[in-house]
Design a protein around this motif. Structure first.
Motif, short mmCIF file in Angstrom:
data_model
loop_
_atom_site.label_atom_id
_atom_site.label_comp_id
_atom_site.label_asym_id
_atom_site.label_seq_id
_atom_site.Cartn_x
_atom_site.Cartn_y
_atom_site.Cartn_z
N PRO A 79 -16.99 36.67 10.27
CA PRO A 79 -16.15 36.63 9.15
C PRO A 79 -15.32 37.82 8.78
CG PRO A 79 -18.40 35.81 8.85
CD PRO A 79 -18.22 36.47 10.27
N GLU A 80 -15.70 39.11 9.26
CA GLU A 80 -14.71 40.22 9.01
C GLU A 80 -13.39 40.11 9.62
OE1 GLU A 80 -16.85 43.78 9.99
OE2 GLU A 80 -18.25 43.32 8.63
N LEU A 81 -13.40 39.39 10.75
CA LEU A 81 -11.99 39.38 11.48
C LEU A 81 -11.33 38.04 10.97
CD1 LEU A 81 -12.62 40.76 14.83
CD2 LEU A 81 -11.54 41.80 13.25
N GLY B 124 -15.73 30.82 8.56
CA GLY B 124 -15.91 29.82 9.65
C GLY B 124 -14.84 28.65 9.55
N ALA B 125 -15.56 27.46 9.66
CA ALA B 125 -15.03 26.30 9.59
C ALA B 125 -14.15 26.07 8.32
CB ALA B 125 -15.91 25.08 10.04
N LEU B 126 -14.55 26.32 7.35
CA LEU B 126 -13.95 26.12 6.01
C LEU B 126 -12.42 27.16 6.11
CD1 LEU B 126 -15.40 26.30 2.51
CD2 LEU B 126 -13.35 27.23 3.07
N THR C 98 -21.16 24.38 2.05
CA THR C 98 -20.87 24.77 3.41
C THR C 98 -22.57 24.73 4.01
OG1 THR C 98 -21.05 26.89 3.30
CG2 THR C 98 -18.95 25.90 3.33
N ASN C 99 -22.49 24.77 5.21
CA ASN C 99 -23.87 24.88 6.09
C ASN C 99 -23.82 25.26 7.37
OD1 ASN C 99 -23.60 22.85 8.05
ND2 ASN C 99 -23.82 21.21 6.47
N ARG C 100 -24.70 26.12 8.12
CA ARG C 100 -24.48 26.41 9.49
C ARG C 100 -25.37 25.49 10.40
NH1 ARG C 100 -26.49 31.61 10.63
NH2 ARG C 100 -25.49 30.99 12.64
N VAL D 248 -22.71 32.96 16.13
CA VAL D 248 -21.92 32.69 14.95
C VAL D 248 -22.44 32.96 13.76
CG1 VAL D 248 -21.38 30.16 14.12
CG2 VAL D 248 -21.54 30.47 16.63
N ARG D 249 -21.71 33.88 13.18
CA ARG D 249 -22.08 34.28 11.79
C ARG D 249 -21.29 33.85 10.57
NH1 ARG D 249 -21.24 39.38 10.94
NH2 ARG D 249 -19.83 40.02 12.74
N ALA D 250 -20.60 32.50 10.74
CA ALA D 250 -20.18 31.86 9.82
C ALA D 250 -20.37 30.32 9.49
CB ALA D 250 -18.41 31.86 10.16
N GLU D 251 -19.78 30.03 8.58
CA GLU D 251 -20.36 28.33 8.20
C GLU D 251 -19.48 27.56 9.30
OE1 GLU D 251 -16.28 28.83 6.75
OE2 GLU D 251 -18.30 30.21 6.30
#
Length: 346
Positions: free
Chosen positions: A172-174, A178-180, A206-208, A217-220
């Protein structure tokens, strides 16, 4: 026809390979590339000079060298969080800009990018290739002609595989999300062009669940976004990285529009020849139709030559980013409705 000097800055985005190949094959373009940020990527990701050599592209070690070359235009394929600095640097030397989407990870960064390009008198275009699909052109013509009557709403989907070979997409920092962040902007841009009005309210969850056991994988990885537009249209967008790794294609995008006069659905990536090969062990998918990256680049280079405003310009990228930012705010607030205030003139 005079040749244009075009520099591709960074190979972080998966589309860099497509852009380089298309530009390399043009007789009206002189191409130069740079990807100094390859040093921050995992060692198993092909970046930098090796990537340029694979695609037959001239390469320099720094962005400063690429900009000192005096490009007429640049194509920015960096990690989303690095877009702002590169756009501002390009504007400072008077280079027109095609920037990958989303335009930035923060609305204020996108605003600064638009302002810098305006002040420098250079084109800023956001890379939304689906805008150039024949399917969308047909849908847009139907809406503009009144054939669908008043647009009441619709449903968009953008589902794909988890981005492979570029780990920053799930950081998420870069990436900014995520998918959103990765997928909603495409549908939001089509709606922006189709309706000619801005979103006024957004709600998202959202979800993971998919890839939830992968520590990288640290994002949705999935989400559902509801968007209300100024004229009253209500649209739902389904976004995810839910397509299996073994699927024959990366995924797809669809948009269904409902009006008082009818319903139309487009599937720009759906036309294909499919089957089973290798004795039934592998699925085949041969996509048909236009190369949307090629159509987008042709439009961008035309705008560079004429100074005309591109279809999905920087302001379009800003408006679609505002939808994503509102969706992220809604998620943080447990799915609450987030109201948007009107942005600058279209």
């Amino acid at each position: 026809m005079n040749g244009l000097r075009v520099a591709v800055l960074s190979f972080a985005h998966e589309h860099a390979a497509s852009y380089i190949s298309l530009l390399h094959d043009r007789t009206d373009v002189e191409l130069l590339t740079a990807d100094p940020d390859f040093a921050t990527a995992p060692a198993d990701e092909l970046r930098g000079r090796g990537f340029a050599a694979r695609h037959g592209a001239a390469y320099v070690e720094t962005y400063e060298e690429a900009l000192a070359w005096g490009p007429d235009a640049v194509v920015i394929c960096a990690e989303n969080a690095r877009h702002r600095d590169l756009v501002l640097a390009a504007a400072e030397v008077g280079a027109h800009v095609l920037c990958e989407k989303p335009l930035a990870t923060r609305v204020e960064d996108a605003e600064a990018m638009v302002a810098a390009c305006d002040a420098a008198g250079v084109v800023l275009m956001t890379a939304y290739p689906v805008r150039f699909s024949p399917e969308f052109a047909t849908l847009r013509a139907l809406v503009e002609s009144g054939a669908l009557g008043v647009v009441l709403g619709g449903t968009g989907t953008n589902n794909g595989k988890l981005p492979a070979g570029r780990s920053w997409f799930t950081d998420p920092e870069l990436s900014g999300g995520g998918a959103l962040a990765d997928h909603v902007v495409h549908v939001a841009d089509l709606l922006d062009a189709l309706l000619g009005e801005e979103a006024v309210a957004v709600r998202a969850v959202t979800n993971r669940i998919v890839h939830g056991d992968d520590p990288r994988v640290r994002a949705e990885t999935g989400g559902l976004v509801s968007i209300t537009y100024a004229g009253g249209a209500e649209v739902t967008v389904d976004c995810s990285w839910s397509v299996p790794d073994g699927a024959p294609t990366w995924g797809g995008l669809t948009l269904q529009v409902v009006g008082t006069g009818g319903v139309v659905e487009i599937d720009p990536f759906g036309a294909h020849v499919g089957g089973v090969v290798a004795g039934g062990a592998e699925q085949a998918w041969l996509g048909l139709g236009e190369n949307l990256d090629a159509l987008m680049l042709e439009h961008f280079l035309g705008c560079v030559r004429t100074g005309s405003t591109p279809g999905p310009d920087g302001r379009a990228g800003l408006r679609s980013l505002r939808v994503v930012a509102a969706a992220q705010e809604s998620v943080a607030a447990g799915g609450a409705v987030v109201r948007l205030t009107p942005s600058s003139a279209r």
